[in-house]
Design an enzyme around this catalytic site. Structure first.
Site, PDB file in Angstrom:
ATOM      1  N   GLY A 291       7.048   5.006   0.510  1.00 12.52           N
ATOM      2  CA  GLY A 291       7.593   4.335  -1.481  1.00 12.52           C
ATOM      3  C   GLY A 291       8.143   4.478  -2.869  1.00 12.52           C
ATOM      4  CB  THR A 292       7.391   6.207  -4.700  1.00 13.17           C
ATOM      5  OG1 THR A 292       5.619   6.265  -5.207  1.00 13.17           O
ATOM      6  CG2 THR A 292       8.338   6.615  -5.148  1.00 13.17           C
TER       7      THR A 292
END
Lengths: 267, 238
Positions: A63-64
């Protein structure tokens, strides 16, 4: 050709046969690196199937939001710093930009281990290129090396969305490379689960003739607003500026402080 | 209660207790043996601590199975997760350390061990070692260093990190006490070795209260330039 040899590219069909056909449990890519593979099972589905049984939870760091855009005075790169493992925040200060050399940067989004491993391998190949050819590798060639590494493992469940940013003889370079071996050159990219939010902000504020300070502010805003709305992005904004004589690290600011600053104009 | 296992399964979906049809089970190469590991880096020391309970499902296999392994005079690793993979991984690391020592005539530094472990773990990207690793030791300048990993090799250097079954309970407490997060008007004092050891003991006592897989005893390894000192403290046995 030097680039073809160095990339270690093997035909896709040959690899598939090794995995699923003969029952041998190893996947050979580079002469000194083998990947252990579960025998007789499709690797991309294997991890998912293990996650349900007996309390075993193999959630990996994920995630990012990352973004990069070209403008008159170079390329701006901005990333968040949250690494999540399922719903747990494994790190608030993950480093998602790899400094390959003073003229090349790589961003990381998706699976942290995949990004770290393959981009460090890219850094090694760039260094070898420089030693063999006595000149720095171009941004186009570096992104192609990474793209071919991804092509070798296509369909096996790798997860990587990265941008290669640099400055070479052709000027500023920005390429997007992902785990499907997509490789695109462009003026602006954003990757990760918060990318839609970042695109909205950067698209609306972008002008090719921005000043350097305006560009920094735009990069910061893009990441801050994305972290505000995306659960899997957060932490601090790491901002880099790629200039003609190399990159500089501009700042590292906490998003909660930034969002309070911006909110003064909202509601 | 039965709900304890929900944490690791499909969160948000209730198991259907009235379902009585056939269910397919496949041999799983993994199992979860519990345990919590913690590492803290100070100015000139590092602490690696773990509980000593080895469990599987509702049973306890052993009350004396610590999860800290000494690698060199300046580095200790804590491994929790699947005990089989922990043992194999530490054997592989020991072998690689020996190979390095024989080829290069010097011991591996903490940073080098961390980078090597990352590639060892990634070599099993498609059939991972189900182990959560935390390395604690001294870097080349003699300062404390902590490196935390995920099962497939992504890693970074931290000041403090908790891993294993009670990690989600311990990490916020460490954020508050060592990182001074969510506190206002508090002086940011550097952590002394005595305060750090006391904090680690207190934090594990809290973990043993609320996590079924953590308890029995606590083993603390303190790494300083004078070597590695070990301490054992009893915890709740229930």
């Amino acid at each position: 050709m030097a680039l073809f040899d160095v990339s270690g590219y093997k035909s896709h069909a040959g690899l598939r046969g090794q995995i699923l056909g003969t029952g041998v449990g190893h996947l050979i890519d580079r002469p000194n690196q083998e990947f252990a593979v579960p025998v007789g099972v499709d690797p991309s589905g294997f991890l998912k199937s293990c996650s349900r049984e007996g309390g075993v939870s193999t959630d990996l760091n994920h995630g990012t939001t990352t973004l990069a855009f070209k403008f008159r005075h170079g390329v701006i790169v901005a990333v968040d710093s949250r690494a999540s493992a399922g719903s747990y925040i494994a790190s608030k200060e993950a480093n998602k930009v790899i400094e390959i050399n003073p003229y090349l940067l790589g961003t990381m989004s998706g699976s942290a281990a995949d990004c770290q491993y393959w981009e460090r391998l890219l850094a090694k190949e760039c260094r070898l290129y420089k030693l063999r050819n006595k000149q720095r590798i171009s941004v186009s060639a570096a992104s192609k090396l990474l793209c071919n590494m991804m092509l070798g493992y296509r369909g096996m469940g790798l997860s990587m969305g990265s941008m290669i940013i640099g400055w070479d003889n052709k000027g500023p370079g920005l390429y997007y490379v992902d785990d499907n071996a997509t490789r695109l050159s462009g003026h602006m990219f954003s990757t990760g689960c918060g990318s839609s939010y970042a695109y909205g902000v950067v698209d609306s504020g972008y002008r090719e003739d921005m000043t350097v300070e305006e560009a920094y502010e735009l990069g910061r805003r893009g990441i801050t607003h994305a972290t505000h709305r995306d659960a899997y992005s957060g932490g601090v904004v790491n901002l880099y500026h790629m200039q003609e004589d190399g990159w500089i690290k501009v700042c590292k600011e906490d998003v909660s402080e930034l969002i309070h600053r911006y909110r003064k104009g909202m509601f | 209660t039965m709900f304890a296992t929900q944490v690791y399964g499909d969160s948000g979906k209730m198991k259907e207790y009235h379902y009585t049809g056939p269910v397919e089970h496949r041999f799983s190469p993994y199992s979860f043996n519990g345990g919590t590991v913690l590492a803290v880096a100070g100015e000139d020391f590092a602490i690696v601590a773990s509980d000593t309970r080895l469990s599987e499902g509702y049973s306890i296999h052993s009350r004396d199975s610590p999860k800290c392994y000494k690698l060199t005079d300046t580095t200790v690793i804590g491994c929790s997760g699947f005990h089989g993979d922990c043992l194999t991984l530490t054997k592989i690391i020991d072998a690689r350390l020996k190979m390095y020592k024989h080829s290069n005539n010097k011991c591996m530094t903490s940073g080098a061990i961390a980078a090597m472990l990352s590639t060892i773990l990634y070599g099993r990207r498609f059939f991972p070692y189900y182990v959560y690793n935390i390395i604690g030791g001294l870097d080349e300048e003699g300062k404390g260093a902590v490196y935390s990993f995920d099962p497939v090799g992504s890693y970074q250097r931290d000041t403090y990190k908790a891993g294993g079954s009670a990690s989600a309970m311990l990490q916020p407490l460490l954020d508050n006490q060592i990182g001074f997060k969510n506190m206002e008007g508090v002086q940011h004092l550097p952590l002394s070795q005595e305060k750090a050891v006391q904090l680690v003991k207190d934090v594990f006592i809290s973990a043993a209260e609320r996590d079924v897989y953590t308890g029995d005893a606590l083993k603390i390894c303190i790494v300083t330039k004078d070597g590695i000192k070990e301490e054992t403290v009893p915890l709740r046995k229930d």
